[in-house]
Write an enzyme that holds these catalytic residues in place. Structure first.
Site, PDB file in Angstrom:
ATOM      1  CE  LYS A  17      -2.300  -0.609   3.466  1.00  0.00           C
ATOM      2  NZ  LYS A  17      -2.010   0.122   4.974  1.00  0.00           N
ATOM      3  NE  ARG A  93      -4.739   0.588   9.728  1.00  0.00           N
ATOM      4  CZ  ARG A  93      -3.545   1.014   8.972  1.00  0.00           C
ATOM      5  NH1 ARG A  93      -3.449   2.232   8.834  1.00  0.00           N
ATOM      6  NH2 ARG A  93      -2.376   0.276   9.318  1.00  0.00           N
ATOM      7  NE  ARG A 130       7.080  -3.346   6.545  1.00  0.00           N
ATOM      8  CZ  ARG A 130       5.827  -2.875   6.453  1.00  0.00           C
ATOM      9  NH1 ARG A 130       5.461  -2.380   5.288  1.00  0.00           N
ATOM     10  NH2 ARG A 130       4.988  -2.559   7.541  1.00  0.00           N
ATOM     11  NE  ARG A 162       5.949  -0.266  10.562  1.00  0.00           N
ATOM     12  CZ  ARG A 162       5.325   0.057   9.641  1.00  0.00           C
ATOM     13  NH1 ARG A 162       5.432   0.512   8.530  1.00  0.00           N
ATOM     14  NH2 ARG A 162       4.137  -0.192  10.088  1.00  0.00           N
ATOM     15  NE  ARG A 173       0.714  -3.387  11.623  1.00  0.00           N
ATOM     16  CZ  ARG A 173       1.847  -3.515  11.010  1.00  0.00           C
ATOM     17  NH1 ARG A 173       2.946  -4.323  11.265  1.00  0.00           N
ATOM     18  NH2 ARG A 173       2.020  -2.641   9.672  1.00  0.00           N
TER      19      ARG A 173
HETATM   20  P1  AMP Z   1       0.637   1.802   8.933  1.00  0.00           P
HETATM   21  O1  AMP Z   1       2.012   2.392   8.771  1.00  0.00           O
HETATM   22  O2  AMP Z   1      -0.597   2.403   7.886  1.00  0.00           O
HETATM   23  O3  AMP Z   1       0.593   0.279   8.840  1.00  0.00           O
HETATM   24  O4  AMP Z   1       0.064   2.238  10.080  1.00  0.00           O
HETATM   25  C1  AMP Z   1       0.726   1.896  11.390  1.00  0.00           C
HETATM   26  C2  AMP Z   1       0.229   2.072  12.687  1.00  0.00           C
HETATM   27  O5  AMP Z   1      -0.392   3.226  13.038  1.00  0.00           O
HETATM   28  C3  AMP Z   1      -1.380   1.084  12.791  1.00  0.00           C
HETATM   29  O6  AMP Z   1      -0.932  -0.276  13.118  1.00  0.00           O
HETATM   30  C4  AMP Z   1      -1.959   1.805  13.729  1.00  0.00           C
HETATM   31  O7  AMP Z   1      -1.825   1.462  15.124  1.00  0.00           O
HETATM   32  C5  AMP Z   1      -1.844   3.317  13.283  1.00  0.00           C
HETATM   33  N1  AMP Z   1      -2.750   3.764  12.337  1.00  0.00           N
HETATM   34  C6  AMP Z   1      -2.410   4.110  10.833  1.00  0.00           C
HETATM   35  N2  AMP Z   1      -3.488   4.329  10.551  1.00  0.00           N
HETATM   36  C7  AMP Z   1      -4.504   4.305  11.082  1.00  0.00           C
HETATM   37  C8  AMP Z   1      -5.882   4.464  11.092  1.00  0.00           C
HETATM   38  N3  AMP Z   1      -6.712   5.000   9.930  1.00  0.00           N
HETATM   39  N4  AMP Z   1      -6.912   4.249  12.206  1.00  0.00           N
HETATM   40  C9  AMP Z   1      -6.103   3.683  13.387  1.00  0.00           C
HETATM   41  N5  AMP Z   1      -5.062   3.424  13.496  1.00  0.00           N
HETATM   42  C10 AMP Z   1      -4.226   3.848  12.531  1.00  0.00           C
END
Ligand code: AMP
Length: 229
Positions: A17, A93, A130, A162, A173
């Site tokens: 993504k 989300r 990753r 990470r 997740r």
């Molecule tokens: P990502 O890099 O998009 O995988 O986001 C990393 C983390 O940020 C996620 O696992 C959530 O803890 C938080 N996060 C990012 N976007 C959202 C969202 N739209 N709603 C809730 N938590 C989010």
């Protein structure tokens, strides 16, 4: 120069993504808006809000809807997003976030919701291997490391795993994706906005598939009579 678009990108963690969203945004000359990046930047800057978000992120939990929605609403109100459009990455989300986004943008406010479809066993392999640069966020994989000793090829930053790519957090997740985010596919299908793209294969091939799909939707919308757009 291709004129702007208003898109969001859906897909399991590890579906590619982020990488694809950056490329699509660059192609159309619109801002790439990643909630994950915004939270990580706030956490690195140790703002109060960033430290709070970090607690949820570390465990692979979702940051509460009200916080996320506030941050996105503020970002979407900036001139570049209003004038040119955007590619949203990692938002929405949850159903509540999706409904709030519809309210913020109004009818016809989104061109498409692109789902990058990748089977769970493939994303598990990608996520557990990753590694990311602590400074610029460039991503690597244990099978494709940086040239020198886990230092980023771009800026020499430390390349690390990470916190939320560790096994327990990955499991959580993906579980949350099934429960909270998966149902958004039906939500956007119901609005006639869903575009599903096969996310398995080379980055360039997936990117071209996304562009073809987005262009098809755009042509259709541009040719539809005003009331039906
Ligand atoms: P990502 O890099 O998009 O995988 O986001 C990393 C983390 O940020 C996620 O696992 C959530 O803890 C938080 N996060 C990012 N976007 C959202 C969202 N739209 N709603 C809730 N938590 C989010």
């Amino acid at each position: 120069m291709t004129s702007g678009v208003r898109l969001l990108v859906l897909g399991k963690q590890g579906a590619g993504k982020g990488t694809q969203a950056v490329r699509i945004a660059r192609h159309y000359g619109v801002p790439h808006i990643s909630t994950g990046d915004m939270f990580r930047a706030a956490a690195a800057a140790r703002t109060q809000f960033g430290l709070k978000a970090k607690e949820f992120m570390k465990r692979g939990e979702l940051v509460p809807d009200d916080i996320v929605i506030g941050v996105v609403a503020e970002r979407l109100a900036k001139d570049d997003a209003v004038d040119d459009g955007f590619v949203l990455d990692g938002f929405p989300r949850t159903r509540m976030q999706a409904e709030e986004l519809q309210r913020l943008l109004g009818p016809g406010g989104l061109d498409a919701a692109v789902d990058i479809d990748v089977p769970t066993d493939v994303v598990l392999r990608r996520l557990s291997g990753r590694r990311v640069c602590r400074t610029c966020g460039a991503t690597y994989h244990v099978e494709k490391p940086p040239k020198v000793d886990w230092l980023c090829d771009r800026d020499g930053g430390d390349v690390v795993q990470r916190e939320d790519d560790k096994p327990e957090a990955i499991g959580r997740r993906l579980e949350l994706y099934e429960q909270e985010t998966g149902p958004l596919l039906d939500f956007y299908e119901g609005l006639g906005l869903l575009v599903i793209v096969d996310g398995v294969g080379e980055l360039d091939d997936v990117f071209n598939r996304i562009l073809d799909a987005v262009e098809t939707v755009r042509q259709f919308r541009l040719s539809a009579p005003r009331g039906q757009r």
